[in-house]
Enzyme design. Structure first.
Site, PDB file in Angstrom:
ATOM      1  N   ASN A  59     -15.473 -18.115 -48.168  1.00 46.90           N
ATOM      2  CA  ASN A  59     -14.459 -19.152 -48.328  1.00 46.90           C
ATOM      3  C   ASN A  59     -14.175 -19.845 -47.005  1.00 46.90           C
ATOM      4  O   ASN A  59     -13.780 -21.013 -46.967  1.00 46.90           O
ATOM      5  CB  ASN A  59     -13.164 -18.548 -48.886  1.00 46.90           C
ATOM      6  CG  ASN A  59     -13.255 -18.241 -50.368  1.00 46.90           C
ATOM      7  OD1 ASN A  59     -13.793 -19.020 -51.143  1.00 46.90           O
ATOM      8  ND2 ASN A  59     -12.745 -17.101 -50.764  1.00 46.90           N
ATOM      9  N   ALA A  77      -8.856 -16.720 -43.652  1.00 46.68           N
ATOM     10  CA  ALA A  77      -9.146 -15.824 -42.531  1.00 46.68           C
ATOM     11  C   ALA A  77      -9.598 -16.543 -41.268  1.00 46.68           C
ATOM     12  O   ALA A  77     -10.158 -15.910 -40.371  1.00 46.68           O
ATOM     13  CB  ALA A  77     -10.211 -14.816 -42.962  1.00 46.68           C
ATOM     14  N   HIS A 111     -15.787 -14.363 -37.530  1.00 44.59           N
ATOM     15  CA  HIS A 111     -16.089 -15.764 -37.809  1.00 44.59           C
ATOM     16  C   HIS A 111     -16.069 -16.516 -36.482  1.00 44.59           C
ATOM     17  O   HIS A 111     -15.056 -16.501 -35.777  1.00 44.59           O
ATOM     18  CB  HIS A 111     -15.058 -16.385 -38.753  1.00 44.59           C
ATOM     19  CG  HIS A 111     -14.922 -15.692 -40.065  1.00 44.59           C
ATOM     20  ND1 HIS A 111     -15.909 -15.710 -41.034  1.00 44.59           N
ATOM     21  CD2 HIS A 111     -13.907 -14.931 -40.570  1.00 44.59           C
ATOM     22  CE1 HIS A 111     -15.500 -15.013 -42.077  1.00 44.59           C
ATOM     23  NE2 HIS A 111     -14.300 -14.534 -41.820  1.00 44.59           N
TER      24      HIS A 111
END
Length: 271
Positions: free
Chosen positions: A192, A123, A222
């Site tokens: 992750n 992602a 993020h």
């Protein structure tokens, strides 16, 4: 005198996991959307019946039948089966990069042969640039801030006070701050990205990670910030969470498919 090019061999692909990620990846493979890749089997600990587009096999059977296995089932699968898959001569594409925060496991996977191990970015973006910058010299500072809805971040180790703060929060709440070695262990289904950034940078302890719960978050966020003698870099991504599994982002299975396309030699890839 011209000669006809030899067609590339078709990769026989096994898929571990028939969840939010595996269903998208497996359906695309079964529909022939990745030239040069054939879905041979699915491995899952639940009986899938007629819902799966390929035979359901055991892990041992999949290792015999495939030359490439895609992991889409969590860090535990990587820990238990990563080395045997590679040692048996089958290549492995890992989606749950958080497992690589275990130094011993990472060393075993990278040293295992004759199979080869690959990691997908999942992602997050900018990993290719971070790897390029790393080749010029060490980055002085790398920070990652991940923000998600509180319900997707609840963990068994959390005490009642922290859970209460999360559930009653009206604004952002920092749940943990630490290195990319420490944080994915505490949030195995949600961080992750931290391990992927650390793999690109080449140092688990150099990446500082913050995990934030925000009840107002409409997307998973993020933010990567890095700096060194050669420049400074900032990447921000915002993804809609997957409807079937809000702990992961909708884009993750498509990142896996992109990695598969690169492995099967599809032209026009940005590498």
């Amino acid at each position: 005198m011209s000669s006809t090019p030899t067609p590339a061999p078709v990769r026989k692909v096994g898929l571990i996991g028939w969840g939010a990620i595996g269903r998208v990846v497996g359906s695309a493979l079964a529909a022939g959307e990745i030239p040069g890749a054939e879905l041979v089997c699915i491995v899952d600990n639940r009986p899938l019946g007629d819902t799966a587009p390929a035979p359901q096999l055991t892990m041992e059977q999949a290792m015999d039948a495939c030359d490439l296995i895609v992991e889409a089932a969590g860090q535990g699968v990587v820990r238990e089966w990563g080395e045997p898959i590679l040692a048996g001569g089958t290549d492995l594409l890992v989606a749950s990069t958080g497992a690589l925060t275990d130094d011993e496991l990472a060393k075993k996977l990278l040293a295992a042969a004759p199979g080869r191990v690959y990691f997908t970015g999942g992602a997050v973006g900018g990993l290719d640039l971070l790897q390029a910058v790393r080749a010029m010299g060490r980055l002085d500072e790398v920070r990652l801030t991940t923000t998600k809805l509180p319900a997707t971040l609840e963990q068994p180790w959390m005490d009642e006070e922290l859970l209460r703060r999360m559930r009653t929060a009206t604004g952002p709440v920092e749940l943990m701050a630490g290195t990319a070695r420490e944080v994915p262990v505490k949030f195995p289904k949600s961080t992750n990205v931290a391990a992927s950034v650390a793999l690109a940078v080449g140092d688990l302890d150099a990446v500082r990670v913050r995990v934030v719960a925000d009840p107002a978050a409409t997307s998973t966020s993020h933010v990567i910030e890095a700096s060194g003698s050669h420049g400074s870099y900032r990447f921000e991504v915002r993804h809609l969470p997957d409807a079937a599994n809000p702990a992961t982002s909708q884009v993750v299975p498509y990142s896996v498919l992109r990695s598969l396309a690169a492995l099967t030699g599809r032209g026009g890839q940005i590498l």
